[in-house]
Every structure is written in structure tokens, then in C-alpha cells.
Design a protein around this motif. Structure first.
Motif, short mmCIF file in Angstrom:
data_model
loop_
_atom_site.label_atom_id
_atom_site.label_comp_id
_atom_site.label_asym_id
_atom_site.label_seq_id
_atom_site.Cartn_x
_atom_site.Cartn_y
_atom_site.Cartn_z
N MET A 1 32.61 17.60 66.01
CA MET A 1 32.60 18.50 64.92
C MET A 1 31.18 18.35 64.46
N LYS A 2 30.18 19.73 64.44
CA LYS A 2 29.33 19.74 63.73
C LYS A 2 29.05 19.39 62.40
N GLU A 3 28.02 18.51 62.09
CA GLU A 3 27.84 17.99 60.59
C GLU A 3 27.22 19.13 59.77
N VAL A 4 27.92 19.41 58.65
CA VAL A 4 27.44 20.41 57.65
C VAL A 4 26.32 19.77 57.00
N ILE A 5 25.30 20.41 56.74
CA ILE A 5 24.00 19.94 56.11
C ILE A 5 24.32 20.69 54.81
N GLN A 6 24.10 19.94 53.68
CA GLN A 6 23.92 20.79 52.32
C GLN A 6 22.68 20.71 51.80
N ILE A 7 22.15 21.90 51.18
CA ILE A 7 21.00 22.00 50.35
C ILE A 7 21.27 22.49 48.92
N LYS A 8 20.20 22.40 48.27
CA LYS A 8 20.27 23.04 46.69
C LYS A 8 19.88 24.46 46.91
N ALA A 9 20.63 25.19 46.02
CA ALA A 9 20.27 26.59 45.53
C ALA A 9 20.76 26.76 44.15
N ALA A 10 20.16 27.99 43.72
CA ALA A 10 20.65 28.48 42.58
C ALA A 10 21.42 29.63 42.74
N ILE A 11 22.74 29.55 42.19
CA ILE A 11 23.34 30.64 42.51
C ILE A 11 24.32 31.29 41.31
N TYR A 12 25.09 32.34 41.35
CA TYR A 12 25.68 32.97 40.34
C TYR A 12 27.08 33.35 40.75
N ARG A 13 28.19 32.88 40.06
CA ARG A 13 29.47 33.11 40.63
C ARG A 13 29.92 34.42 40.00
N SER A 14 29.45 34.82 38.83
CA SER A 14 29.94 35.97 38.09
C SER A 14 28.76 36.57 37.50
N TYR A 15 28.99 37.88 37.21
CA TYR A 15 27.91 38.55 36.44
C TYR A 15 27.66 38.31 34.85
N GLY A 16 26.70 38.39 34.66
CA GLY A 16 26.22 37.74 32.98
C GLY A 16 24.70 37.60 32.57
N PRO A 17 24.73 37.17 31.63
CA PRO A 17 23.44 36.62 31.32
C PRO A 17 22.73 35.45 31.88
N PRO A 18 21.54 34.95 31.84
CA PRO A 18 21.03 33.92 32.84
C PRO A 18 21.76 32.74 32.79
N GLU A 19 22.51 32.53 31.65
CA GLU A 19 23.23 31.25 31.89
C GLU A 19 24.59 31.02 32.91
N VAL A 20 24.80 32.30 33.73
CA VAL A 20 25.67 32.27 34.61
C VAL A 20 25.22 31.44 35.95
N LEU A 21 23.61 31.42 36.04
CA LEU A 21 22.99 30.73 37.08
C LEU A 21 23.31 29.14 37.11
N GLU A 22 23.35 28.60 38.23
CA GLU A 22 23.51 27.12 38.36
C GLU A 22 23.10 26.68 39.54
N ILE A 23 22.47 25.46 39.45
CA ILE A 23 22.08 24.63 40.80
C ILE A 23 23.37 23.87 41.42
N THR A 24 23.44 24.05 42.65
CA THR A 24 24.64 23.58 43.30
C THR A 24 24.23 23.50 44.98
N ASP A 25 25.09 23.00 45.60
CA ASP A 25 25.05 22.64 46.91
C ASP A 25 25.55 23.78 47.70
N VAL A 26 24.76 24.32 48.80
CA VAL A 26 25.34 25.34 49.51
C VAL A 26 24.95 24.82 51.08
N GLU A 27 25.61 25.48 52.02
CA GLU A 27 25.36 25.05 53.35
C GLU A 27 23.99 25.50 53.88
N LEU A 28 23.38 24.66 54.74
CA LEU A 28 22.11 25.09 55.29
C LEU A 28 22.26 26.37 56.22
#
Length: 327
Positions: A1-28
Motif C-alpha cells: 500500500m502506498k504511503e499517504v504523505i500529509q502536508i499542512k494547509a489552511a482549510i475551511y469546512r464551512s462558509y463564514g467569517p475568517p474564523e472558519v479557517l484552520e490549519i490542518t493536515d491534508v494529503e500531498l
């Protein structure tokens, strides 16, 4: 199984003010298409469109999901280092410094097609290169392609101190036009230093009341309408807006403009491409165009960066520092 490499990104899971943005891990991201380039992002920039998508204005929801965003990583501009290329990519190689347009650039790595990239200007930093793509291409295409700017024409740039506006001032001057820049009091001098022949302080004067006529009026911030600019246009003058999803934009003006003599209202949507990036790269290297950067935020301060843009008083561009945050 191919290794899944994680990177950092700023994401938003819902619409709204700047506070909906968060830093999390996503797939390369991976090179799934042969014409794509994997880039380690050094810098990205924050654009007004990012705010509109994050807030979830209706036209953006039609594209990105009615109830929640389908594409959760924002960002339109990138400057960085090539890490890998697809087998059909012959222009770029690993280690090249590139800049261009790229959806999802609020992340450590992105994988855009080669057709929206160019080599970084030799005299530019990564921060400066990241400031160029969306804003400068918007200004270039609006003036050259849509308005078909000609030497000696009179051009008015409304919102001349913003991201698109400050590039438009420099490009209009490059094309040989007489440039009038409209901005606030604190920005008058530096906008004039960029090449504006005349400056108007919008807090003290409505340019539409001064009796002067312009061949081209570019509303770079979506605050004016075709109707409010009518008496300031020459008989064959062109009004251009590049804010179709701005809450103050009125689509009706495009439909009604053909009925008002030969004056025209035009909508411009940026079409990212390597030819225009190459053109801008040369102008940058010849010191005929330069980005103005008000502030550079680390990606970890993405909320503060969006608050800054949301304030509507940005001087030039706001840049994100990404590589240095996680290395």
C-alpha cells in the motif's frame, strides 16, 4: 500500500467569517495528469476572491457547494520550487523557481498544470512573485484585451492602491496612456510614484463630478457601476469591472449598456495563462512593473490575513509565508 504523505494547509469546512479557517493536515497532491508540476510553495497571496468564496456569496456557492465548500483550500497565486514534473512537462525541471496561478495555494505543496506557470522574474523574491499572478493578469487582460488600450488614451483606475489597481496604474502607463488614479488620502503619493499622471482622493472628490472624460474606466474594487460612470466616459468609452460576484455589482448594466449610445460596460474574468505571465515577468525584470506588498503573514496567521483583506483598505498585496512556517 502506498504511503499517504500529509502536508499542512489552511482549510475551511464551512462558509463564514475568517474564523472558519484552520490549519490542518491534508494529503500531498500527486501528479495525476502528465502536464502538471508539483511545487513546494514558498509564498501565496490573499485575494478579494478568497474572501468571497470563504464567505459563501451565492454565485460562489453555485460553483463550490451550496451548503458547504467542496474545495476547502483557498488560494489563487503561488511562488515556489519545482519538486516533480509530469512526463509531458518539458519547460520546467526539478529545482526551478516558478510562479503562477494555482487553486489551493494555501498549502505546503500544490500541483497546477504547466500552462498557468512561468519562471520567476530574476530580480524578484518569492514574496514579490506571489503578488503578481492573479492581480497583474487581471489588470493586464482588462486593459489590453477588453478595453484594447491605445497610446494617448485617458484611463481612470478606481481603487488604484489595491491589488489589481496598483498593477493597472503601472500597466496603463506602460501602454502610453494618461493615467488618473483614484484612491484614499494616505495612498495618493505612492500611487503617483508608480506612474499615475493625476490622482484623485475619493474621500474628498467624486471624479464623476469634475467634468473630465475618460476613454477607459477600470473599477478595480467593485465599488462603482457603469451608470455612475456614464458622464465621465467619452462617446466611445469603456467601463470595466472585474467583480461579477461582488455584492455591489449590478449585472443589469451589461444588458442595458448597448442601449446607451456607443459607451460600453464590460465584465472581465481573469484567464490565467503562461503567455501573460511571461509578459509580466519581462516587465518585472525590466523594472517597468513592480508589486507593492503591504504585509506578509505566516500561514499560521491566516485568520488575521483575511481580516486584513476584509477591511478593504489594503495597500497593494497581502502575502502568505508558507515554506518558512514548517521547515
Amino acid at each position: 500500500m502506498k504511503e499517504v504523505i500529509q502536508i499542512k494547509a489552511a482549510i475551511y469546512r464551512s462558509y463564514g467569517p475568517p474564523e472558519v479557517l484552520e490549519i490542518t493536515d491534508v494529503e500531498l497532491p500527486s501528479i495525476k495528469d502528465d502536464d502538471r508540476v508539483l511545487i513546494r510553495v514558498h509564498n501565496a497571496s490573499v485575494n478579494a476572491y478568497d474572501n468571497l468564496f470563504r464567505k459563501g456569496y451565492l454565485p460562489t456557492r453555485l460553483e463550490n457547494g451550496l451548503t458547504k465548500p467542496k474545495t476547502q483550500i483557498l488560494g489563487l497565486d503561488v511562488a515556489g520550487t519545482v519538486e516533480e514534473v509530469g512526463k509531458n512537462v518539458h519547460r520546467f525541471k526539478v529545482g526551478d523557481h516558478v510562479f503562477g496561478s494555482c487553486l489551493g495555494s494555501y498549502a505546503e505543496f500544490v500541483c497546477p498544470p504547466q500552462s498557468v506557470l512561468s519562471f520567476m522574474p530574476k530580480n524578484a523574491t518569492f514574496e514579490e512573485a506571489a503578488a503578481i499572478p492573479c492581480a497583474a493578469q487581471t489588470a493586464l487582460q482588462a486593459l489590453r484585451n477588453v478595453a484594447q488600450i491605445k497610446q494617448g488614451q485617458r484611463v481612470l483606475i478606481y481603487g488604484a492602491s489595491g491589488g489589481v489597481g496598483h498593477f493597472a496604474v503601472q500597466l496603463a502607463r506602460h501602454f502610453g496612456a494618461e493615467v488618473t488614479a483614484v484612491c484614499s488620502t494616505s495612498n495618493l503619493q505612492w500611487v503617483k510614484d508608480l506612474g499615475a499622471h493625476y490622482v484623485i482622493d475619493y474621500t474628498k472628490e467624486n471624479f464623476a463630478d469634475n467634468g473630465k472624460k475618460y476613454d477607459i474606466i477600470l473599477d478595480a474594487v467593485g465599488k462603482r457601476t457603469f451608470f455612475s460612470c456614464l458622464r465621465s466616459l467619452t462617446k466611445t468609452g469603456v467601463y470595466i469591472t472585474e467583480h461579477p460576484i461582488h455584492p455591489k455589482y449590478h449585472p443589469f448594466q451589461l444588458m442595458i449598456s448597448p442601449l446607451i449610445g456607443r459607451k460600453k460596460a464590460k465584465l472581465h474574468l481573469t484567464k490565467p495563462n503562461d503567455r501573460d505571465l511571461d509578459f509580466l515577468r519581462v516587465l518585472m525584470e525590466e523594472e517597468k512593473v513592480k508589486p507593492v506588498i503591504e504585509k506578509c503573514y505566516p500561514l499560521g496567521q491566516i485568520i488575521q490575513a483575511h481580516r486584513h483583506i476584509e477591511g478593504g483598505r489594503t495597500k497593494g498585496k497581502i502575502i502568505l509565508e508558507i515554506k518558512q512556517c514548517f521547515t
